[in-house]
Design an enzyme around this catalytic site. Sequence first.
Site, PDB file in Angstrom:
ATOM      1  N   ARG A  88      -4.365  -4.125  -3.370  1.00 54.79           N
ATOM      2  CA  ARG A  88      -3.277  -3.473  -2.642  1.00 54.79           C
ATOM      3  C   ARG A  88      -2.189  -4.466  -2.260  1.00 54.79           C
ATOM      4  NH1 ARG A  88      -5.386  -1.638   2.176  1.00 54.79           N
ATOM      5  NH2 ARG A  88      -7.335  -2.635   1.567  1.00 54.79           N
TER       6      ARG A  88
ATOM      7  N   HIS B 228     -13.839  -0.409   5.057  1.00 51.18           N
ATOM      8  CA  HIS B 228     -12.869  -0.991   4.129  1.00 51.18           C
ATOM      9  C   HIS B 228     -12.305   0.142   3.280  1.00 51.18           C
ATOM     10  CE1 HIS B 228     -11.102  -3.444   1.033  1.00 51.18           C
ATOM     11  NE2 HIS B 228     -11.381  -4.527   1.716  1.00 51.18           N
TER      12      HIS B 228
END
Lengths: 539, 266
Positions: free
Chosen positions: A339, A319
């Site tokens: 994000r 990740h």
Amino acid sequence: MSTGIAYETALQEWRQTAPADPRPLDLPVSELLSNFHPDRKPGARSKLVIGPNAGEECPNTLSRLLQSDSLLEDVDIAGAPTSEADVLVIGGGGAGCIAALTAARAGARVLLATKLGLGDSNTVMAEGGIQAAVGADDSVQQHFEDTIRAGHFAAKKELVAALVTGGPSAIRWLIQEGMDFDLADGTQRMGGTLRYKTAGGASVPRLLSFRDFTGLELMRAVREATLLQPNLTLLTHHPALELLTDDRGHCAGAVLYDFAHGQEVVVRSAVTVLATGGSGRLHLSDFPTSNHYGATADGLVLAYRLGARLRDVGSFQYHPTGVAWPPPLEGQLVSEAARSSGAFLVNGLGQRFVNELQPRDVVASAILREIDEGRGITRDGKVGVFLDTPSLERDNPGILARELVTLGNLARRGGFDPAEEPFLIRPTLHYQNGGVEIRTTGHTSVPGLLAAGEVTGGLHGHNRMMGNALLELVVFGRSAGANAAADARRERPRNVGLTHLADWRRAMESEGLPLDRKAPQLFPYYGNFDPVRDRRRGA
Amino acid sequence: MTMVRLVIDGHAINGESGTSLLQAWVAAGLPLVGNVGCMGQGVCGACRVLVRRPNERLAQTGLACETLVEEGMQVAFINISRQRRPHSYDLHALGDSWDAIARIDEIFPEATRCRHCGGCDAACPKGIEVEKMVNLAAVGQTLAAAELFDDCVQCNLCVAACPEHIDPAHLGQLVRRMTASMTLRPSDLIMRLHELEAGEQTIDLDSPGTLPQVSDDADVETADLETADVETADLETADLETAVVETAEIENADVENAQIENEEVQ
């Protein structure tokens, strides 16, 4: 990679440029992945020489474990207490509980054994959500195609088809077990619509959620159901040390270790379901991990030694945004929601270096490249890049408090204000994409052994899509449980023992593998428990 | 790095300041084989501790993964079994919601006997208004009670704290599970289930969308094409891997390879 730009300097650079201008990747994606993705780094992998996947590559740490000797000899189990069950489920996370519940409700006498407590697993830590194609603009076919594409076309199509078509009924099952879901704004509990969020790589929003702790909500309902289920016996703090075989080579149960009494116990079962989860706590290539403490590949080790075929075992998901600093939070996830809401990644020179919304493997590799090439940011010996939460807050006042609650909590525990100071992040080992190969029924290549959840392989190809892990454990947990209960009504194993170990040891010796290397390791290397040395001591 | 001295389960250790109790425990070389789960996220509720700080009269409960070491701390892990207990029920046999209050009272008869001691509230590491939930549940305000337990991690510290054996953690789960299973009926989900049952939603295993060149928007397409070059190597491995399993699959993969090669030619 220890070199980088000092935190204070990097902070000044960041202040001067924030918000930094977009800067696309200046390297072809193929080159980026082959040079910087941890799965592909030269020297990180080696070929397996024994077992059903001999000849295939696998990360060094895992390959050492897969090609290890058993912790047990026949004599260890000679006087051990013995229990009987129709179905033995190994693993007490989401997949294990759901398989056990389903088997018990189908009439089987079930024994569920787990290394830690019930529900102490990766399931409970899942934040984002669970994918199921329920929207009017969506279809199971679209979910199918998105999953195949996200996995770089390497997934087993029949499994993905079973996953996505089972999605809606999995959600109904969860609601029936008492799990709650977020509703679309302004709609009602009766007759309203579910809230859909977008997972990376999805063609339409289809991620169903409960706040930003969907896994916790799922596990709470399922854990409670498991505790209350008649015909289901729980053995917590009982890790599996070895699977049992009968004289036909069928799986016939397992040898567990009872921590409270410091002794082995034998469970004979007609069918065994492996739901032991992943392997992040092996810290492959020294990566930090977002995984729970017990994720040490035990199930892969046991299944492989018994002759079960694995698939995509060299493929892991890193990740992009794990915490790099402060150390107490290292490896913990900063949700992808940061994000997707527009937070940028910035290196030590105050520059962006990748489109932040690219797939996870691309973004993670781009961050690792910055670090490798000396543009990372160092703080107290830790290195990472910035996740620019202050600019996100400045452009969208209130967004941190309103939508990124878990992120705010994480920062508070780290002792800083994410509206003032950027996160220092670094990719973290997140998910085991491959595992024990299964059919849609949950059967592995070994008779009497089924598997469900993260321990299995084939569904995700080389990259898992967000939201498919929670769905997988419900769909395949249910089918493995149902098929295990059905199989248990047929014949039962005879002449049960550790007969497979003789052949395994011969194979190890003929390849010159050291027999003093033992597995499963049960806990991370820093857990100060060596299953060979400390087992007699108990807990 | 600053070190602090503390005692955990009788072991006097030095812990690096800024680290959690769990991290200090393993850093001191002590075996960690239980009382641990998510190791830092604070969601599994496995690492319950009782903590007493210097010059504090009362000990406090907390989670060892979320509590940082401090000079002079006295810490003890708390083992609470989460195994089967007297308050059992079958969620699917609760009858209709008109009887919800009666059912709650039948299953958790102690809930009406709360003595408002606040022990559960003090014990909760998540700051949940546990006592309020108990009181609401006892008078059938299930939805309001359920919402109060949104953040519960089932650590069962409130269960240990309750002198009336109310088992608040499990009562909280009962009202949450009742609420979801009796009142959540999303129309979109129900429509899709009907379509699936009627055979109106099926999978085409070999649709164009499952092949590398098809994509929905330009951005993704570029990314896919770029990765596609790399994926050729992977697909070859995939071929070997699947060889034993299913011939059909290999044919698919071959088709995919062929298509990637075409793209490379372009």
